[in-house]
Design an enzyme around this catalytic site. Structure first.
Site, PDB file in Angstrom:
ATOM      1  N   GLU A   1      99.655  31.537 -45.597  1.00  0.00           N
ATOM      2  CA  GLU A   1      99.654  30.675 -46.782  1.00  0.00           C
ATOM      3  C   GLU A   1      98.651  31.080 -47.850  1.00  0.00           C
ATOM      4  O   GLU A   1      97.645  30.381 -48.071  1.00  0.00           O
ATOM      5  CB  GLU A   1      99.365  29.228 -46.366  1.00  0.00           C
ATOM      6  CG  GLU A   1     100.399  28.623 -45.448  1.00  0.00           C
ATOM      7  CD  GLU A   1     100.184  27.112 -45.258  1.00  0.00           C
ATOM      8  OE1 GLU A   1      99.210  26.574 -45.787  1.00  0.00           O
ATOM      9  OE2 GLU A   1     100.999  26.494 -44.560  1.00  0.00           O
TER      10      GLU A   1
ATOM     11  N   GLU B   1     105.355  27.571 -38.944  1.00  0.00           N
ATOM     12  CA  GLU B   1     104.597  26.379 -38.576  1.00  0.00           C
ATOM     13  C   GLU B   1     105.427  25.165 -38.950  1.00  0.00           C
ATOM     14  O   GLU B   1     106.097  25.162 -39.981  1.00  0.00           O
ATOM     15  CB  GLU B   1     103.271  26.264 -39.357  1.00  0.00           C
ATOM     16  CG  GLU B   1     102.178  27.161 -38.892  1.00  0.00           C
ATOM     17  CD  GLU B   1     100.886  26.985 -39.705  1.00  0.00           C
ATOM     18  OE1 GLU B   1     100.691  25.912 -40.314  1.00  0.00           O
ATOM     19  OE2 GLU B   1     100.094  27.930 -39.725  1.00  0.00           O
TER      20      GLU B   1
END
Ligand code: GAL
Length: 447
Positions: free
Chosen positions: A167, A357
């Site tokens: 991210e 995730e």
């Protein structure tokens, strides 16, 4: 109801965690300090004033935790390598004990039949490098390149699945613009430099892994959130577009060779482009990833808000809108995961998507040794259903990794925000499998 079998035999079922959030053992075997060690020592930065140690003591308990992952039915284990264990000063001297730890961890995964997915950067920069400018410094490319080279040369024979960054919009915005995460900076120029350096590092990292690891399967992960305008008024719609650019488009588009997004009147982007004109790196920003990781934790709704600098948008929280949300106030909206998968797929050029995730924090109650976390079970049920729908519609979704195995150090939220399938008593390190963990086990063993 649906079954795991419907996802196909080659679907990848995993659990994910990260070094800083789980390992603890900050001074053990020559590890150097990371930015989170320093950041957590500043008053008020972490909600419960906690530190990222002992966390779940994973450094010592990895064998037990891998057994739990295996026991719950998973076949993939995603973890990250702590840069500060490998290179305590970020550059220079290699720490043999750090190298040895990840050999042991990888070997144990392989022994148990868990395929290791290794994240190269999950937010824990060595503190020594932050002193030199961290992600805002162009030198990060050299520093990160060396770290990636060392890791892939060491482990590339055993590990084929590599994730370059976790991210990048998360760590650049929270760390350099909003000041909520380490290193706690609030500066537009640092943020823009960090974006550009991370976008370059994502591609350069991919190239390094490709050149060193034979038969590598290379990906990188993106946070993403569907952004809805609060009303149909043009100002709100334009605000939503700007936030969408920031949250969803900044890193995938350069990776696909499109350069950074453009948007008339969005000064922040103009500034980025001005810097990039000098940099002229559109080609170097590109890398042909084998897969991308999608991490979708919430959908957001925004409206035009002139007082918010640069983006001129503010969020109308899920709580205010009275829609379902987690204990962190994050909107729960499984259909929105489906739409995000579709959005990334429709670019063309993405080969595979792994939901690298997915998970949620709800308030768990431990009663007589049992945690009946029905909200989390419902969450996984709904989000998996959305993933299955995407797959059936022809989007190449190849895997789902639950976040996370054990409760852990949730960044600036400290230990309060529990995302685990397994409860951890942080005083005694006692593990208790939550009902969501058993739910996964039932789901996966009946494939
Ligand atoms: C992600 C992050 C994870 C974890 C999760 C839950 O953004 O990659 O490390 O903290 O959020 O908040």
């Amino acid at each position: 109801m649906f079954t795991a079998a419907e996802f196909g035999n080659d679907f990848l079922w995993g659990v994910a965690m990260s070094a800083l959030q789980n390992e603890g053992a900050p001074d053990t075997d020559g590890r150097g300090p990371s930015i989170w060690d320093s950041f957590s020592k500043l008053r008020g930065k972490i909600k419960d004033n906690s530190k990222p140690w002992p966390a779940c003591d994973f450094y010592y308990r990895y064998k037990d935790d891998l057994m739990l992952a295996k026991g719950l039915g998973f076949t993939i284990f995603r973890f990250s390598i702590s840069w500060s264990r490998i290179l305590p000063e970020g550059t220079g001297r290699v720490n043999k004990e750090g190298i040895a730890f990840y050999h042991k961890l990888i070997d144990e995964c392989l022994l148990l039949g868990l395929t290791p997915y290794v994240t190269l950067y999950h937010w824990d920069l060595p503190q020594a490098l932050e002193k030199e400018g961290g992600w805002a410094s162009y030198h990060i490319l050299k520093w990160f390149g060396r770290f990636v080279t060392i890791c892939t040369e060491e482990y590339g024979d055993k590990v084929k699945d590599w994730i370059v960054l976790n991210e990048p919009m998360g760590f650049t915005s929270l760390g350099y613009m909003l000041g909520k995460h380490a290193p706690g900076k609030k500066n537009l120029n640092l943020f823009l430099s960090a974006i550009h350096n991370a976008a370059l590092a994502q591609a350069e990292g991919g190239r390094i892994v490709r050149s060193i690891v034979s038969k590598a399967h290379i990906g990188t992960t993106f946070s993403c959130s569907e952004v809805m305008p609060y009303t149909n008024k043009p100002a709100d719609v334009a605000a939503a577009r700007r936030v969408d650019i920031l949250l969803n488009r900044m890193f995938i588009e350069p990776a696909l060779g499109r350069g950074y997004p453009q948007e008339e009147g969005f000064i922040l982007l103009d500034k980025l482009h001005m810097q990039n004109k000098a940099w002229k790196y559109t080609d170097r920003l590109k890398f042909d990833f084998d897969f991308i990781g999608i991490q979708n934790y919430f959908a957001i709704t925004v409206r035009h808000s002139p007082i918010i600098p640069y983006v001129h948008a503010s969020e109308i929280k899920a709580i205010t809108r009275k829609v379902p949300h987690t204990a962190l106030g994050w909107e729960v909206n499984a259909e929105s995961l489906y739409r995000m998968l579709k959005k990334f797929w429709l670019y063309g050029g993405v080969k595979e998507i792994i939901i690298s995730e997915g998970g949620a924090y709800f308030k768990d109650k431990l009663v007589n040794g049992v945690i009946n976390d029905i909200e989390r079970i419902q969450y996984f049920n709904d989000y998996l259903q959305a993933a299955l729908k995407a797959k059936k519609k022809g989007i190449n979704v190849k895997g789902y990794f639950a976040w996370t195995l054990t409760d852990n150090f949730e960044w600036n939220e400290g230990y309060k925000a529990r995302f685990g399938l397994v409860h951890v008593d942080f005083k005694t390190q006692l593990r208790t499998i939550k009902n969501s963990g058993y739910w996964w086990r039932n789901f996966l063993i009946h494939k």
